[in-house]
Design a protein around this motif. Structure first.
Motif, mmCIF file in Angstrom:
data_model
loop_
_atom_site.group_PDB
_atom_site.id
_atom_site.type_symbol
_atom_site.label_atom_id
_atom_site.label_comp_id
_atom_site.label_asym_id
_atom_site.label_seq_id
_atom_site.Cartn_x
_atom_site.Cartn_y
_atom_site.Cartn_z
ATOM 1 N N PHE A 1 0.849 -1.187 0.000
ATOM 2 C CA PHE A 1 0.000 0.000 0.000
ATOM 3 C C PHE A 1 0.887 1.240 0.000
ATOM 4 O O PHE A 1 2.007 1.215 0.514
ATOM 5 N N LEU A 2 0.384 2.309 -0.562
ATOM 6 C CA LEU A 2 1.142 3.558 -0.564
ATOM 7 C C LEU A 2 1.093 4.210 0.812
ATOM 8 O O LEU A 2 0.094 4.095 1.524
ATOM 9 N N PRO A 3 2.150 4.921 1.199
ATOM 10 C CA PRO A 3 2.149 5.614 2.496
ATOM 11 C C PRO A 3 1.016 6.635 2.571
ATOM 12 O O PRO A 3 0.593 7.197 1.550
ATOM 13 N N SER A 4 0.557 6.897 3.762
ATOM 14 C CA SER A 4 -0.572 7.815 3.971
ATOM 15 C C SER A 4 -0.270 9.228 3.481
ATOM 16 O O SER A 4 -1.182 9.985 3.137
ATOM 17 N N LYS A 5 1.020 9.599 3.417
ATOM 18 C CA LYS A 5 1.378 10.954 2.976
ATOM 19 C C LYS A 5 0.972 11.198 1.519
ATOM 20 O O LYS A 5 0.910 12.341 1.067
ATOM 21 N N PHE A 6 0.701 10.114 0.774
ATOM 22 C CA PHE A 6 0.281 10.262 -0.623
ATOM 23 C C PHE A 6 -1.242 10.370 -0.784
ATOM 24 O O PHE A 6 -1.741 10.493 -1.902
ATOM 25 N N ASP A 7 -1.968 10.340 0.321
ATOM 26 C CA ASP A 7 -3.435 10.363 0.246
ATOM 27 C C ASP A 7 -3.974 11.680 -0.299
ATOM 28 O O ASP A 7 -5.136 11.760 -0.719
ATOM 29 N N CYS A 8 -3.152 12.718 -0.297
ATOM 30 C CA CYS A 8 -3.607 14.030 -0.761
ATOM 31 C C CYS A 8 -3.749 14.095 -2.282
ATOM 32 O O CYS A 8 -4.359 15.035 -2.812
ATOM 33 N N TYR A 9 -3.206 13.108 -2.980
ATOM 34 C CA TYR A 9 -3.290 13.104 -4.441
ATOM 35 C C TYR A 9 -4.593 12.457 -4.896
ATOM 36 O O TYR A 9 -5.004 11.431 -4.361
ATOM 37 N N LYS B 1 -2.747 4.957 -10.216
ATOM 38 C CA LYS B 1 -2.882 5.883 -11.339
ATOM 39 C C LYS B 1 -3.480 7.197 -10.861
ATOM 40 O O LYS B 1 -4.459 7.208 -10.118
ATOM 41 N N LEU B 2 -2.861 8.294 -11.284
ATOM 42 C CA LEU B 2 -3.335 9.620 -10.895
ATOM 43 C C LEU B 2 -4.429 10.100 -11.844
ATOM 44 O O LEU B 2 -4.430 9.773 -13.033
ATOM 45 N N VAL B 3 -5.331 10.883 -11.298
ATOM 46 C CA VAL B 3 -6.419 11.454 -12.087
ATOM 47 C C VAL B 3 -5.994 12.844 -12.550
ATOM 48 O O VAL B 3 -5.523 13.662 -11.766
ATOM 49 N N GLY B 4 -6.146 13.111 -13.846
ATOM 50 C CA GLY B 4 -5.776 14.416 -14.372
ATOM 51 C C GLY B 4 -4.382 14.422 -14.952
ATOM 52 O O GLY B 4 -3.697 13.395 -15.027
ATOM 53 N N ASP B 5 -3.912 15.597 -15.347
ATOM 54 C CA ASP B 5 -2.606 15.749 -15.989
ATOM 55 C C ASP B 5 -1.626 16.400 -15.017
ATOM 56 O O ASP B 5 -2.016 17.145 -14.120
ATOM 57 N N PHE B 6 -0.342 16.110 -15.219
ATOM 58 C CA PHE B 6 0.688 16.661 -14.356
ATOM 59 C C PHE B 6 1.808 17.201 -15.226
ATOM 60 O O PHE B 6 2.372 16.481 -16.050
ATOM 61 N N SER B 7 2.122 18.449 -15.035
ATOM 62 C CA SER B 7 3.178 19.058 -15.838
ATOM 63 C C SER B 7 4.537 18.713 -15.258
ATOM 64 O O SER B 7 4.667 18.259 -14.126
ATOM 65 N N GLU B 8 5.574 18.965 -16.037
ATOM 66 C CA GLU B 8 6.937 18.664 -15.596
ATOM 67 C C GLU B 8 7.343 19.517 -14.404
ATOM 68 O O GLU B 8 8.295 19.196 -13.706
ATOM 69 N N SER B 9 6.626 20.604 -14.178
ATOM 70 C CA SER B 9 6.971 21.492 -13.066
ATOM 71 C C SER B 9 6.417 21.016 -11.733
ATOM 72 O O SER B 9 6.575 21.683 -10.718
#
Length: 449
Positions: free
Chosen positions: A138-146, A392-400
């Motif tokens: 499972f992913l760490p809880s700190k990643f729940d904000c994504y 998998k993330l929802v939406g797009d993410f720029s290189e920045s």
């Protein structure tokens, strides 16, 4: 020095738990609601009524006097103070010892007897030896904000030995590849694999992806895919539709396998301690440790700081190989199998600076069991496991975005974490065991060739 001196907590038996798997020494139980792993030590089952009686008496004595607790404390101290700093805190879990009651053990034994593989049931659970770790499935809880999909996938790999000491470089193949023939001879596997750990650790992206594909095609006990903590793909359950789920695509199987191997190669060669987002599935970069240049740093072709670099650099502590190391050990057959663990932890207690430097220096200074520290620690890294976990993330993410845990694929962006585990100490007799095993491996290989 991390002290493992907190009061041992009684394990709170959860309503839900699942059998995750086991190796030669431990059974692993997943507690999904807590995102924890319960690791329980195994012991050989007695083979006669007299031995059963002795075990019952021994278990009572060990339970009463706490030998199992002391052994687990010893091994946990070694893990927390030596292996964790060596591998890196970013890739490893904190751990704490827990107390399993006799009732706990009885429940686990009863329910696991119907689940465990037949060839593993020669061993049973040991009283008094258990510890809790983070569950890397499972992913760490700190990643729940994504904002991400509901499903978490994880891929467990046992990479095995990725290089050979100079004294073993004359061999026609690596021990893993030659061991395939011994396993076939003993009926432990049904088919040979073309996976080679030396290819995985070679640093060449094309060769690494090719051997990852072989690993996927013939997983044996070295490759598994989990969905939300449950096995979806392994040697027994080759559910290739899991790739359609991971990438949310109906593309051809070969295309998705190639994408998976590109993705894994990228994850395994990325320094997760660096800032910056990985934007190409074949990204291959190098970084330097600006705080310390270890004089014992070995030259290889993997990016410094990546998960594979961490494992390989520890494997490379072994300079002699099993044959030469065993010859040295055979002159000291009266040494205790475990006394070196407390000794090296004590040596490291007041040491500051590079852990690898201090370990090598200790092996050179002391004329006792500590001379075998490089081999034994290398053996841990040759037998460890890693897990690549992602959503998998929802939406797009720029290189920045500036996040080195975000990877771009042809099917979108994925949030990734890597854990390295199975890092407990091995006893001194491991050297003898490896020596005998390697002789058997070479004999079986020569028969086939």
């Amino acid at each position: 020095m991390i002290k493992n001196d907190q009061p041992i907590q009684i394990f709170d038996m959860p309503d839900e738990w699942t059998y995750r798997g086991e190796g030669n020494c431990n059974i692993v139980i997943s507690v999904p609601k807590q995102k924890k792993i319960l690791r329980i030590r195994k012991v050989e089952k007695p083979k006669s009524i007299l031995r059963w009686l002795l075990v019952l008496i021994s278990n009572f004595i060990h339970w009463y006097y706490g030998k199992g607790f002391k052994d687990e404390t010893r091994d946990l101290d070694f893990y927390l103070n030596i292996m964790r700093p060596l591998v890196g805190y970013k890739y490893t879990s904190d751990a704490k010892q827990v107390l399993l009651s006799r009732k706990h053990i009885h429940i686990f034994k009863e329910e696991l007897s119907h689940i465990r593989p037949e060839f593993r049931q020669n061993k049973t659970l040991q009283y008094g030896r258990a510890a809790l770790f983070d569950d890397f499935a499972f992913l760490p809880s700190k990643f729940d904000c994504y904002e991400s999909s509901d499903n978490t996938y994880s891929i467990e790999i046992k990479p095995k030995q990725g290089w050979r000491p100079i004294k073993e470089q004359f061999l026609p193949q690596c021990f893993f590849c030659m061991n395939q023939f011994l396993k076939m001879e003993r009926g432990q596997i049904k088919s040979l694999t073309k996976y080679c750990p030396e290819e995985l650790f070679c640093g060449n992206p094309t060769r690494m992806k090719s051997t990852l594909k072989h690993l996927f095609e013939v997983p044996q006990n070295n490759f598994k895919i989990f969905k939300n903590g449950l096995v979806s793909y392994d040697e027994k359950h080759k559910n290739k539709h899991i790739l359609n789920e991971i990438f949310e695509s109906n593309d051809a199987e070969e295309v998705l396998i190639d994408e998976l191997c590109n993705f894994l190669q990228s994850c395994l060669t990325t320094d997760f301690n660096k800032n910056g987002m990985v934007v190409e599935s074949d990204t291959y970069h190098f970084s330097k440790n600006e705080n310390h240049i270890c004089p014992y740093l070995e030259v290889h072709n993997l990016p410094i700081g990546s998960a594979l670099d961490k494992i390989l650099s520890i494997q490379m502590l072994d300079k002699e190989g099993s044959h030469s190391t065993y010859k040295k050990l055979s002159k000291h057959d009266d040494w205790n199998n475990w006394s070196f663990v407390n000794k090296i932890v004590d040596v490291m207690k007041n040491s500051k600076g590079c852990v690898k430097c201090k370990l090598i220096e200790a092996s050179q200074i002391y004329g006792d069991e500590l001379m075998f520290i490089p081999y034994l620690i290398s053996a841990i890294a040759k037998d460890c496991s890693l897990m690549v976990t992602f959503r998998k993330l929802v939406g797009d993410f720029s290189e920045s975005s500036g996040h080195n845990h975000i990877f771009r694929t042809n099917y979108g962006y994925y949030l990734v974490n890597i854990g390295i585990f199975d890092l407990y100490p091995k006893p001194l007799y491991t050297i003898q065991k490896h020596y005998k095993r390697n002789k058997d491996i070479f004999k079986a290989f020569k028969k086939e060739k």
